[in-house]
Design an enzyme around this catalytic site. Structure first.
Site, PDB file in Angstrom:
ATOM      1  N   ARG A  86       0.855  -1.023   0.024  1.00  0.00           N
ATOM      2  CA  ARG A  86      -0.245   0.000   0.055  1.00  0.00           C
ATOM      3  C   ARG A  86       0.845   1.380   0.155  1.00  0.00           C
ATOM      4  O   ARG A  86       1.805   1.328   0.934  1.00  0.00           O
ATOM      5  CB  ARG A  86      -0.551   0.008   1.245  1.00  0.00           C
ATOM      6  CG  ARG A  86      -1.776   1.461   1.487  1.00  0.00           C
ATOM      7  CD  ARG A  86      -2.733   1.282   2.444  1.00  0.00           C
ATOM      8  NE  ARG A  86      -3.973   0.600   2.028  1.00  0.00           N
ATOM      9  CZ  ARG A  86      -5.147   0.818   2.520  1.00  0.00           C
ATOM     10  NH1 ARG A  86      -5.182   1.266   3.746  1.00  0.00           N
ATOM     11  NH2 ARG A  86      -5.964  -0.085   1.933  1.00  0.00           N
ATOM     12  N   HIS A  97      -7.403   0.576  -6.077  1.00  0.00           N
ATOM     13  CA  HIS A  97      -7.804  -0.076  -4.960  1.00  0.00           C
ATOM     14  C   HIS A  97      -8.411  -1.448  -5.335  1.00  0.00           C
ATOM     15  O   HIS A  97      -9.534  -1.627  -5.101  1.00  0.00           O
ATOM     16  CB  HIS A  97      -8.443   0.716  -4.119  1.00  0.00           C
ATOM     17  CG  HIS A  97      -8.443   0.027  -2.597  1.00  0.00           C
ATOM     18  ND1 HIS A  97      -7.760  -0.900  -2.264  1.00  0.00           N
ATOM     19  CD2 HIS A  97      -9.006   0.245  -1.545  1.00  0.00           C
ATOM     20  CE1 HIS A  97      -7.881  -1.369  -0.767  1.00  0.00           C
ATOM     21  NE2 HIS A  97      -8.655  -0.498  -0.622  1.00  0.00           N
ATOM     22  N   GLN A 110     -10.349  -4.085  -2.976  1.00  0.00           N
ATOM     23  CA  GLN A 110     -11.508  -3.528  -2.197  1.00  0.00           C
ATOM     24  C   GLN A 110     -12.688  -3.901  -3.333  1.00  0.00           C
ATOM     25  O   GLN A 110     -13.940  -4.285  -3.072  1.00  0.00           O
ATOM     26  CB  GLN A 110     -11.516  -1.953  -2.050  1.00  0.00           C
ATOM     27  CG  GLN A 110     -12.646  -1.368  -1.464  1.00  0.00           C
ATOM     28  CD  GLN A 110     -12.953  -2.209  -0.230  1.00  0.00           C
ATOM     29  OE1 GLN A 110     -12.299  -2.079   0.812  1.00  0.00           O
ATOM     30  NE2 GLN A 110     -14.285  -2.585  -0.243  1.00  0.00           N
ATOM     31  N   ASP A 139     -17.312   7.133  -1.111  1.00  0.00           N
ATOM     32  CA  ASP A 139     -16.175   7.061  -0.445  1.00  0.00           C
ATOM     33  C   ASP A 139     -15.632   8.342   0.277  1.00  0.00           C
ATOM     34  O   ASP A 139     -16.406   9.332   0.230  1.00  0.00           O
ATOM     35  CB  ASP A 139     -14.984   6.629  -1.191  1.00  0.00           C
ATOM     36  CG  ASP A 139     -13.636   6.239  -0.779  1.00  0.00           C
ATOM     37  OD1 ASP A 139     -13.517   6.035   0.452  1.00  0.00           O
ATOM     38  OD2 ASP A 139     -12.633   6.313  -1.514  1.00  0.00           O
ATOM     39  N   CYS A 180     -16.649   1.660   0.950  1.00  0.00           N
ATOM     40  CA  CYS A 180     -15.243   0.747   1.084  1.00  0.00           C
ATOM     41  C   CYS A 180     -14.746   0.727   2.808  1.00  0.00           C
ATOM     42  O   CYS A 180     -14.085  -0.086   3.015  1.00  0.00           O
ATOM     43  CB  CYS A 180     -14.063   1.016   0.448  1.00  0.00           C
ATOM     44  SG  CYS A 180     -13.483   2.776   0.449  1.00  0.00           S
ATOM     45  N   ARG A 209     -13.580  -8.730   1.863  1.00  0.00           N
ATOM     46  CA  ARG A 209     -12.320  -8.568   1.646  1.00  0.00           C
ATOM     47  C   ARG A 209     -11.293  -9.913   1.904  1.00  0.00           C
ATOM     48  O   ARG A 209     -10.452 -10.243   1.392  1.00  0.00           O
ATOM     49  CB  ARG A 209     -11.726  -7.367   2.407  1.00  0.00           C
ATOM     50  CG  ARG A 209     -12.164  -6.016   2.157  1.00  0.00           C
ATOM     51  CD  ARG A 209     -11.687  -5.414   0.793  1.00  0.00           C
ATOM     52  NE  ARG A 209     -10.302  -5.434   0.732  1.00  0.00           N
ATOM     53  CZ  ARG A 209      -9.603  -4.417   1.085  1.00  0.00           C
ATOM     54  NH1 ARG A 209     -10.049  -3.203   1.611  1.00  0.00           N
ATOM     55  NH2 ARG A 209      -8.126  -4.426   1.107  1.00  0.00           N
TER      56      ARG A 209
END
Ligand code: CP
Ligand code: NVA
Length: 312
Positions: free
Chosen positions: A110, A137, A140, A227, A267, A295
């Site tokens: 990440r 991402h 996700q 988000d 998310c 996830r």
């Protein structure tokens, strides 16, 4: 002994973007994730293997789901904060990638610039998984499309409405729309649109539209998703963004415009009262906890596929 069908052939494969896998490979991945979720997968394809997890940004879900997932598959996860590595003092990415490849069997990263993950993958001789960059991402959104499949029965003919920032999540939804063929409608304020190249690429494969009006995007949608307005790394813009995104919060009034059976996804982490109200996040259409749970399952399927040894 034959490899289980979900294993990919050599040379090593990475997952830096959803488009790194074909639609058929993604469907196989999801079928494996669902088998793992049901509890009828008892193999330990990561036995004797280590997953290094490099974090340049904070995390709750990504760290814990990868760590727990690697353990459940018989492997050993290794948490590394890039600030505490020589990477944080300027050791080149390419050197770090080559050294870690000699110790571990897979690397999740990440970080900020997507090019850093691409460089890491180019120099690593073991699979590299993108655990979030400023651009994408993928883990996700794979969990999100899996949730869509479970909750809505599939993707064909479905409409997803994205409301808010054209950020890494919006960009990844564009990739997913192209791969799975559902319609994506984005509602973003001027100046906060998603990546133009990713938009054009998706628009060549499926129906993708962009508007400044959340109501227009959400009308009749089967999934409403959003988000945070300020992603990691943009904290100094928080106040400006709060103003730019006024009117882009998902509330019950907006949800009422969607299909009556629509689900709400996020998310997480969520900022109640900004991009979503408490009533929607906690309400009957919210599937955010199922989404977070997925996830674990999709990433286990990913690790087994990219890093796994045949165990039977
Ligand atoms: N959704 C997500 O990636 O959460 P974390 O930042 O907690 O990992
Ligand atoms: N867009 C958010 C996602 C967090 C999981 C960020 O990059 O901070």
């Amino acid at each position: 002994m034959a490899d289980p069908p979900h294993r990919m052939p050599m040379p090593k494969r990475d997952l830096l973007a959803i488009t790194d896998f074909s639609r058929a490979e993604l469907e196989t991945l999801m079928a494996l994730a669902l088998r793992m979720k049901r509890g009828d997968y008892l193999e330990r394809p990561l036995a004797g293997k280590t997953l290094a997890m490099i974090f340049g940004k904070t995390s709750t879900r990504t760290r814990v789901s990868f760590e727990v997932g690697a353990c459940q598959l018989g492997g050993q996860p290794l948490f590394l904060s890039s600030r505490e590595m020589q990477l944080g003092r300027g050791e080149p990415i390419r050197d770090t990638a080559r050294v870690l490849s000699r110790y571990v069997d897979g690397i999740m990263i990440r970080t900020y610039a997507h090019t850093e993950v691409e460089e890491f993958a180019r120099f690593a001789s073991v699979p590299v998984i993108n655990g979030l960059t400023d651009l994408l991402h993928p883990c996700q959104v794979l969990a999100d499309v899996l949730t869509m499949r479970e909750e809505l029965g599939g993707w064909a003919g479905k409409i997803v409405a994205w409301v808010g920032d054209g950020n890494n999540m919006a960009n990844t939804w564009l990739e997913a729309a192209g791969q799975f063929g559902f319609e994506l409608r984005l509602a973003c304020p001027e100046g906060y649109e998603p990546n133009h190249a990713l938009f054009d690429r998706a628009a060549a494969r499926t129906r993708v539209t962009i508007t400044e009006l959340p109501e227009e995007a959400v009308a009749g949608a089967h999934v409403v998703t959003t988000d945070v307005w300020t992603s990691m790394g943009h904290e100094e813009q928080a106040e400006v963004r709060r103003q730019a995104f006024a009117g882009y919060g998902v509330d019950e009034k907006l949800m009422a415009l969607a299909d009556p059976a629509a689900i709400f996804l996020h998310c997480l982490p969520a900022h109640r009262g900004e991009e979503v109200t408490d009533a929607v996040l906690e309400g009957p259409q919210s599937r955010v906890w199922a989404e977070a749970a997925n996830r674990l399952h999709i990433q286990k399927a990913l690790m087994a596929t990219l890093m796994g040894s045949p165990t039977r």
